[in-house]
Design an enzyme around this catalytic site. Structure first.
Site, PDB file in Angstrom:
ATOM      1  CG  HIS A   1      -1.915   1.116   1.252  1.00  0.00           C
ATOM      2  ND1 HIS A   1      -3.233   0.910   1.601  1.00  0.00           N
ATOM      3  CD2 HIS A   1      -1.805   2.444   0.972  1.00  0.00           C
ATOM      4  CE1 HIS A   1      -3.887   2.055   1.546  1.00  0.00           C
ATOM      5  NE2 HIS A   1      -3.033   3.004   1.160  1.00  0.00           N
TER       6      HIS A   1
ATOM      7  CG  HIS B   1      -0.799   6.979  -1.291  1.00  0.00           C
ATOM      8  ND1 HIS B   1      -2.015   7.053  -1.916  1.00  0.00           N
ATOM      9  CD2 HIS B   1      -1.010   6.339  -0.113  1.00  0.00           C
ATOM     10  CE1 HIS B   1      -2.944   6.504  -1.137  1.00  0.00           C
ATOM     11  NE2 HIS B   1      -2.359   6.053  -0.034  1.00  0.00           N
TER      12      HIS B   1
ATOM     13  CE  LYS C   1      -7.752   2.090  -0.553  1.00  0.00           C
ATOM     14  NZ  LYS C   1      -6.647   3.020  -0.393  1.00  0.00           N
TER      15      LYS C   1
ATOM     16  CG  HIS D   1      -9.871   4.744   3.201  1.00  0.00           C
ATOM     17  ND1 HIS D   1      -8.695   5.453   3.213  1.00  0.00           N
ATOM     18  CD2 HIS D   1     -10.551   5.130   4.317  1.00  0.00           C
ATOM     19  CE1 HIS D   1      -8.673   6.234   4.281  1.00  0.00           C
ATOM     20  NE2 HIS D   1      -9.802   6.057   4.963  1.00  0.00           N
TER      21      HIS D   1
ATOM     22  CG  HIS E   1      -5.203   2.418   5.858  1.00  0.00           C
ATOM     23  ND1 HIS E   1      -6.551   2.509   6.111  1.00  0.00           N
ATOM     24  CD2 HIS E   1      -5.020   2.993   4.643  1.00  0.00           C
ATOM     25  CE1 HIS E   1      -7.140   3.121   5.096  1.00  0.00           C
ATOM     26  NE2 HIS E   1      -6.230   3.412   4.199  1.00  0.00           N
TER      27      HIS E   1
ATOM     28  CG  ASP F   1      -1.970   4.914   3.843  1.00  0.00           C
ATOM     29  OD1 ASP F   1      -1.938   5.274   2.648  1.00  0.00           O
ATOM     30  OD2 ASP F   1      -2.804   5.354   4.654  1.00  0.00           O
TER      31      ASP F   1
END
Ligand code: DOR
Ligand code: ZN
Length: 332
Positions: free
Chosen positions: A13, A15, A95, A132, A167, A240
């Site tokens: 995970h 970004h 996602k 999420h 997360h 994350d």
């Protein structure tokens, strides 16, 4: 110097953003991890086969050696053909962002029922659903707890669907993942294993610790740690890591996200070492996630040495987790 060996870590995970910053974020990640699952909440979002191919090419041109697993952002408009094409383009997961729940999620899912046909097709195609898991309309500390019922619903309605509750931040979500079938798993971040809400707002405001989901109570953190140390394959690492420029975190409307990529592995070693659970770390960062996604475990080994170093105040224009503090382990 004391040393340990670990499998080349995976991060399920991350970004990486887009544009000029992408290359430096990707390079930093590739120094720490061999394989990553890249999140799709760019602007515009990764939401077509072409976007997946272009995004992967952009990452590859920055760091050819980094193995990338791609995702798309879930919406209700995808046809079965769109999903097939995204899978062919390299997507392994979609996602699910509830609309407005976090950074760049305004175009997320606002009508739960409307995405069920798409999720049903994902189940047929063997695409993983990463969620999420926060209910945006709930009080901020209850958002994750309130989302559990949706994960339960999805798991019951789509028994073959592989679901990742991303997360985790609450004991309630850990309990739910343990209770749900084997194909419902969770990622744990390093910052949720370390922090509680006190680290964000308990003293003076710490914008660089602000993230979604918010870290919660000490007993929630303890449940997350026990899950990470348990050796249960349902729990594996997803950082994350979410870089935002220093100014965007410190401005009047601070962005959510903790930039943990530069320090995640050294911090994990420290957390597991302190709990006398270092023997559980290899599977957590280089085993269970690969097993879940159905990809081979890395054979490559990484060596880490125990020697103090100070985390830089800024990395790639963003303030990393533990900036200015001393860590004890590093790659050798
Ligand atoms: O704090 C967060 N930041 N949580 C997320 O889910 C997204 C991320 C980001 O993209 O900045
Ligand atoms: Zn994320």
């Amino acid at each position: 110097m004391q040393t340990i060996e670990l499998p080349l870590p995976d991060d399920f995970h991350v970004h990486l953003r887009q544009g000029p910053a992408l290359a430096s974020y990707a390079k930093t990640v590739s120094k720490e991890f061999g394989r990553i699952l890249v999140m799709p909440n760019t602007v515009p979002p990764i939401a077509s086969a072409k976007a997946i191919l272009d995004y992967r090419a952009e990452i590859k041109s920055a760091v050819p050696e980094l193995e990338t697993l791609m995702t798309f952002k879930l919406n209700s408009k995808y046809t079965a053909m769109d999903l097939e094409q995204m899978k062919l383009a390299g997507a392994v997961a979609g996602k699910y962002y509830p609309a407005g729940v976090t950074t760049n999620s305004e175009d997320g899912v606002s009508d739960f029922e409307s995405v069920l046909p798409v999720i049903s097709e994902m189940e047929k195609l063997g695409l993983v659903l990463c969620v999420h898991g926060e209910e945006p309309s709930a009080f901020c500390l209850d958002r994750e707890k309130e989302f559990i019922k949706r994960v339960e619903f999805l798991s019951a309605k789509f028994p073959k669907l592989k679901i990742v509750f991303e997360h985790l931040s609450t004991a309630a979500a850990v309990e739910a993942v343990l209770r749900l079938p084997q194909n419902v798993v969770a990622t744990l971040t390093v910052h949720h294993l370390l922090q509680t809400l006190d680290d964000v707002v308990g003293g003076s405001l710490s914008p660089h610790h602000f993230c979604k989901p918010l870290p919660k109570r000490p007993e929630d953190r303890e449940a997350l740690r026990q899950a990470a140390f348990s050796g249960n394959p349902k729990f594996f690492f997803g950082s994350d890591s979410a870089p935002h420029e220093k100014e965007k975190k410190e401005g009047p409307c601070g962005a959510a996200g903790v930039y943990s990529a530069p320090v995640a592995v050294p911090l994990l070693i420290e957390i597991f070492e302190r709990a006398y659970k270092l023997n559980k770390l290899p599977d957590f960062i280089g085993g269970f996630g690969a097993d879940f996604y159905g990809i081979p475990r890395h054979k490559e080994i990484r060596k880490y040495g125990k020697e103090d170093w100070i985390v830089p105040q800024i990395v790639n224009g963003a303030v990393p987790l533990f900036a200015g503090k001393t860590l004890h382990w590093h790659k050798i």
